[in-house]
Write an enzyme that holds these catalytic residues in place. Structure first.
Site, PDB file in Angstrom:
ATOM      1  N   ARG A  50     -16.778   3.158   6.301  1.00  0.00           N
ATOM      2  CA  ARG A  50     -15.744   2.475   5.499  1.00  0.00           C
ATOM      3  C   ARG A  50     -14.607   1.930   6.346  1.00  0.00           C
ATOM      4  O   ARG A  50     -14.097   0.847   6.101  1.00  0.00           O
ATOM      5  CB  ARG A  50     -15.139   3.445   4.470  1.00  0.00           C
ATOM      6  CG  ARG A  50     -16.041   3.805   3.333  1.00  0.00           C
ATOM      7  CD  ARG A  50     -15.366   4.846   2.466  1.00  0.00           C
ATOM      8  NE  ARG A  50     -14.322   4.237   1.671  1.00  0.00           N
ATOM      9  CZ  ARG A  50     -14.461   3.905   0.393  1.00  0.00           C
ATOM     10  NH1 ARG A  50     -15.586   4.132  -0.235  1.00  0.00           N
ATOM     11  NH2 ARG A  50     -13.474   3.357  -0.257  1.00  0.00           N
ATOM     12  N   GLU A  92       0.854  -1.198   0.000  1.00  0.00           N
ATOM     13  CA  GLU A  92       0.000   0.000   0.000  1.00  0.00           C
ATOM     14  C   GLU A  92       0.893   1.251   0.000  1.00  0.00           C
ATOM     15  O   GLU A  92       1.866   1.322   0.749  1.00  0.00           O
ATOM     16  CB  GLU A  92      -0.903  -0.043   1.249  1.00  0.00           C
ATOM     17  CG  GLU A  92      -1.551   1.263   1.647  1.00  0.00           C
ATOM     18  CD  GLU A  92      -2.478   1.871   0.589  1.00  0.00           C
ATOM     19  OE1 GLU A  92      -3.308   1.153   0.026  1.00  0.00           O
ATOM     20  OE2 GLU A  92      -2.343   3.098   0.345  1.00  0.00           O
ATOM     21  N   TYR A 101     -27.685   8.583   4.789  1.00  0.00           N
ATOM     22  CA  TYR A 101     -28.086   7.359   5.488  1.00  0.00           C
ATOM     23  C   TYR A 101     -27.231   7.210   6.745  1.00  0.00           C
ATOM     24  O   TYR A 101     -26.113   7.713   6.810  1.00  0.00           O
ATOM     25  CB  TYR A 101     -27.983   6.123   4.577  1.00  0.00           C
ATOM     26  CG  TYR A 101     -26.638   5.902   3.925  1.00  0.00           C
ATOM     27  CD1 TYR A 101     -25.628   5.203   4.574  1.00  0.00           C
ATOM     28  CD2 TYR A 101     -26.375   6.398   2.656  1.00  0.00           C
ATOM     29  CE1 TYR A 101     -24.400   4.999   3.957  1.00  0.00           C
ATOM     30  CE2 TYR A 101     -25.148   6.197   2.033  1.00  0.00           C
ATOM     31  CZ  TYR A 101     -24.170   5.495   2.696  1.00  0.00           C
ATOM     32  OH  TYR A 101     -22.954   5.299   2.088  1.00  0.00           O
ATOM     33  N   ASP A 122     -11.908  -0.964  -8.449  1.00  0.00           N
ATOM     34  CA  ASP A 122     -11.928   0.268  -9.248  1.00  0.00           C
ATOM     35  C   ASP A 122     -10.801   0.295 -10.281  1.00  0.00           C
ATOM     36  O   ASP A 122     -10.922   0.984 -11.304  1.00  0.00           O
ATOM     37  CB  ASP A 122     -11.787   1.496  -8.345  1.00  0.00           C
ATOM     38  CG  ASP A 122     -13.121   1.936  -7.743  1.00  0.00           C
ATOM     39  OD1 ASP A 122     -14.136   1.267  -7.978  1.00  0.00           O
ATOM     40  OD2 ASP A 122     -13.125   2.960  -7.029  1.00  0.00           O
TER      41      ASP A 122
HETATM   42  C1  LIG Z   1     -19.271   9.368  -3.319  1.00  0.00           C
HETATM   43  C2  LIG Z   1     -19.042   7.898  -3.418  1.00  0.00           C
HETATM   44  C3  LIG Z   1     -19.951   7.042  -2.809  1.00  0.00           C
HETATM   45  C4  LIG Z   1     -19.797   5.663  -2.927  1.00  0.00           C
HETATM   46  N1  LIG Z   1     -20.719   4.862  -2.352  1.00  0.00           N
HETATM   47  C5  LIG Z   1     -20.612   3.531  -2.508  1.00  0.00           C
HETATM   48  C6  LIG Z   1     -21.579   2.662  -1.930  1.00  0.00           C
HETATM   49  O1  LIG Z   1     -22.540   3.096  -1.267  1.00  0.00           O
HETATM   50  N2  LIG Z   1     -21.436   1.316  -2.130  1.00  0.00           N
HETATM   51  C7  LIG Z   1     -20.374   0.795  -2.828  1.00  0.00           C
HETATM   52  O2  LIG Z   1     -20.298  -0.434  -2.975  1.00  0.00           O
HETATM   53  N3  LIG Z   1     -19.426   1.607  -3.373  1.00  0.00           N
HETATM   54  C8  LIG Z   1     -19.525   2.944  -3.229  1.00  0.00           C
HETATM   55  N4  LIG Z   1     -18.575   3.753  -3.756  1.00  0.00           N
HETATM   56  C9  LIG Z   1     -17.453   3.161  -4.507  1.00  0.00           C
HETATM   57  C10 LIG Z   1     -16.349   2.648  -3.626  1.00  0.00           C
HETATM   58  O3  LIG Z   1     -15.926   3.627  -2.726  1.00  0.00           O
HETATM   59  C11 LIG Z   1     -15.143   2.206  -4.488  1.00  0.00           C
HETATM   60  O4  LIG Z   1     -15.603   1.533  -5.626  1.00  0.00           O
HETATM   61  C12 LIG Z   1     -14.249   1.265  -3.686  1.00  0.00           C
HETATM   62  O5  LIG Z   1     -13.592   1.969  -2.662  1.00  0.00           O
HETATM   63  C13 LIG Z   1     -13.192   0.601  -4.606  1.00  0.00           C
HETATM   64  O6  LIG Z   1     -12.303  -0.151  -3.818  1.00  0.00           O
HETATM   65  P1  LIG Z   1     -10.838  -0.460  -4.353  1.00  0.00           P
HETATM   66  O7  LIG Z   1     -10.198  -1.282  -3.285  1.00  0.00           O
HETATM   67  O8  LIG Z   1     -10.907  -0.987  -5.730  1.00  0.00           O
HETATM   68  O9  LIG Z   1     -10.123   0.949  -4.467  1.00  0.00           O
HETATM   69  P2  LIG Z   1      -9.746   1.991  -3.332  1.00  0.00           P
HETATM   70  O10 LIG Z   1     -10.710   1.935  -2.212  1.00  0.00           O
HETATM   71  O11 LIG Z   1      -9.523   3.290  -4.016  1.00  0.00           O
HETATM   72  O12 LIG Z   1      -8.346   1.448  -2.783  1.00  0.00           O
HETATM   73  C14 LIG Z   1      -7.163   1.532  -3.543  1.00  0.00           C
HETATM   74  C15 LIG Z   1      -5.955   1.498  -2.605  1.00  0.00           C
HETATM   75  O13 LIG Z   1      -4.766   1.471  -3.411  1.00  0.00           O
HETATM   76  C16 LIG Z   1      -3.831   2.388  -2.892  1.00  0.00           C
HETATM   77  N5  LIG Z   1      -2.938   2.804  -3.992  1.00  0.00           N
HETATM   78  C17 LIG Z   1      -3.228   3.663  -4.997  1.00  0.00           C
HETATM   79  N6  LIG Z   1      -2.166   3.788  -5.835  1.00  0.00           N
HETATM   80  C18 LIG Z   1      -1.206   2.968  -5.348  1.00  0.00           C
HETATM   81  C19 LIG Z   1       0.123   2.655  -5.781  1.00  0.00           C
HETATM   82  N7  LIG Z   1       0.657   3.200  -6.876  1.00  0.00           N
HETATM   83  N8  LIG Z   1       0.847   1.760  -5.048  1.00  0.00           N
HETATM   84  C20 LIG Z   1       0.322   1.178  -3.924  1.00  0.00           C
HETATM   85  N9  LIG Z   1      -0.926   1.466  -3.477  1.00  0.00           N
HETATM   86  C21 LIG Z   1      -1.682   2.335  -4.180  1.00  0.00           C
HETATM   87  C22 LIG Z   1      -4.680   3.513  -2.320  1.00  0.00           C
HETATM   88  O14 LIG Z   1      -3.970   4.274  -1.368  1.00  0.00           O
HETATM   89  C23 LIG Z   1      -5.841   2.730  -1.719  1.00  0.00           C
HETATM   90  O15 LIG Z   1      -5.587   2.322  -0.399  1.00  0.00           O
HETATM   91  C24 LIG Z   1     -18.697   5.133  -3.642  1.00  0.00           C
HETATM   92  C25 LIG Z   1     -17.768   5.983  -4.228  1.00  0.00           C
HETATM   93  C26 LIG Z   1     -17.943   7.349  -4.130  1.00  0.00           C
HETATM   94  C27 LIG Z   1     -16.938   8.228  -4.803  1.00  0.00           C
END
Ligand SMILES: Cc1cc2nc3c(=O)[nH]c(=O)nc-3n(C[C@H](O)[C@H](O)[C@H](O)COP(=O)(O)OP(=O)(O)OC[C@H]3O[C@@H](n4cnc5c(N)ncnc54)[C@H](O)[C@@H]3O)c2cc1C
Length: 385
Positions: A109, A36, A218, A298
């Protein structure tokens, strides 16, 4: 039954997707290392709704009950008229349970992240590495070497890019891929329940879509905190990320014409609890995987938040990736199975979220929630891999 093979898996990104993937792989006997970029591995304090599809995966991972105990069941979801507050539609948790089997949770979260991380650490106390920013990789027939900004490197059999919306792994695999501004600015805030106006508190969970704008609130943590999100169409290219401070006045101004109690809620956001950022939308990828390196959450299917499914999809991905590894005898087979199952679903939800974003802010169009679209029926525990 295929004989189980050994694979060491490097996961880039210790967010919700990275942690869910690490836990799912560990529970199937695979060794993982999570890298991370942040100095400390933790989540921002914000809300997320976790629906039945992802809760099935969390149950499989052994953390759903713990999460439920820390969260708020969304008892009734109200769709309200933006200007009058009149309730236009009410969907109760019983309705959802009857239709999809499991109620939705309003989750802090950081709580979701910490229950996943505690289980990952209980399985292997040395597998999480902070201050490790991915900057590149090299791969050959026997493995992948990942490089970090510090100059350190790590070798493993497989790499999973779970590094979020602005994924460096995705950019490395697919150079030239670029974000588009979605023309929306998002505001997020947390408000102690004691400050929430009575009529908002009574309704609990409110979705309020006005022309060009969308407000959602919520409860979290058993009703101690109200999560409030506002999305508004904008021509301004705001910063991506979750930490740019905003003022109550600019938030309220963006929602001028909304019912007085929701505007009052905006004015009551405590100082230091309101942030804004620009939403980015991206086209679906043609492929998620190159050789021994794949993407997840994502990083694989960045989506706008209009169906509230991004975190749910990342959790589903993590479980299916681990199931694909458990069902395979080579890395290539496992990644092939993973992408074949997940890409159609990730792409579908990515495009549906975009469509819903357009529908929501046009009062002449009828909204179709994640439930209306059947997204909560998906069972990542039993879908064939
Ligand atoms: C306003 C809003 C509301 C939302 N509401 C919902 C909801 O109600 N329900 C739902 O299911 N989803 C919701 N989402 C979507 C959800 O927040 C994301 O889809 C989710 O967090 C994706 O998880 P992830 O682990 O793929 O990415 P992230 O949570 O972005 O985690 C990525 C991680 O990688 C790390 N990282 C980045 N670059 C590097 C690098 N180069 N090297 C090492 N580490 C790195 C970051 O620091 C981070 O810790 C919402 C999003 C938004 C914007």
């Amino acid at each position: 039954m295929t004989e189980k093979f050994n694979a060491q898996v490097t996961i880039i990104g210790g967010g919700i997707g990275g942690m869910a993937t690490a836990l799912a792989l560990q529970r199937r006997g695979f060794q993982v290392a999570v890298y991370e970029r942040a100095k400390e591995i933790r989540e921002v304090g914000a809300g997320v709704i976790i629906t039945a599809n992802a809760r099935r995966a969390l149950h499989d991972l052994g953390v759903d009950e713990k999460l439920e105990a820390l969260s708020s069941t969304i008892s009734i979801f109200h769709t309200c008229h933006f200007a009058t507050g009149e309730v236009l539609r009410a969907v109760s948790s019983e309705d959802i349970r009857r239709k999809v089997g499991i109620a939705s949770l309003g989750v802090y979260r950081a709580d979701l992240h910490s229950v996943l991380m505690a289980s990952v650490l209980a399985n292997d106390p040395h597998c999480l590495h902070a201050s490790s920013e991915f900057v590149g990789l090299e791969q050959d027939e026997t493995g992948v070497t990942v490089k970090f900004a510090s100059g350190a490197s790590a070798r493993s059999d497989v790499v999973v890019g779970a590094d979020g919306n602005a994924s460096a792994v995705r950019s490395f695999l697919f150079p030239g891929e670029a974000p588009k501004f979605a023309g929306q600015v998002a505001f997020r805030s947390l408000i102690p329940y004691a400050l929430v106006p009575a009529s908002v508190r009574e309704r609990g969970s409110i979705m309020s879509a006005g022309p060009g704008r969308y407000l959602l609130c919520y409860p979290l943590r058993g009703g101690q905190i109200m999560n409030l999100i506002g999305l508004v169409q904008s021509g301004e290219w705001e910063e991506e990320g979750w930490t740019t401070p905003a003022t109550n006045e600019e938030f309220a101004q963006a929602f001028a014409g909304y019912e007085p109690d929701l505007l009052e809620l905006i004015h009551r956001i405590p100082q230091g609890e309101l942030f804004k950022w620009g939403l980015r939308d991206r086209e679906p990828l043609q492929n998620w995987t190159v050789g021994r390196v794949t993407t997840l959450g994502d990083a694989a299917h960045p989506m706008t938040p209009f169906l509230g499914q991004g975190a749910c999809m990342a959790i589903e991905d993590g479980l299916i990736l681990a199931r694909a590894f458990a069902a395979s005898s080579t890395v290539q087979e496992a990644l092939g199975r993973y992408e074949a199952v997940r890409k159609p679903r990730g792409t579908l939800v990515q495009l549906a979220s975009r469509e819903e974003g357009q529908t929501l802010q046009d009062p002449s169009k009828k909204r179709r929630t994640a439930q209306d679209r059947g997204l909560m029926d998906y069972d990542p525990v039993s879908v064939p891999v």
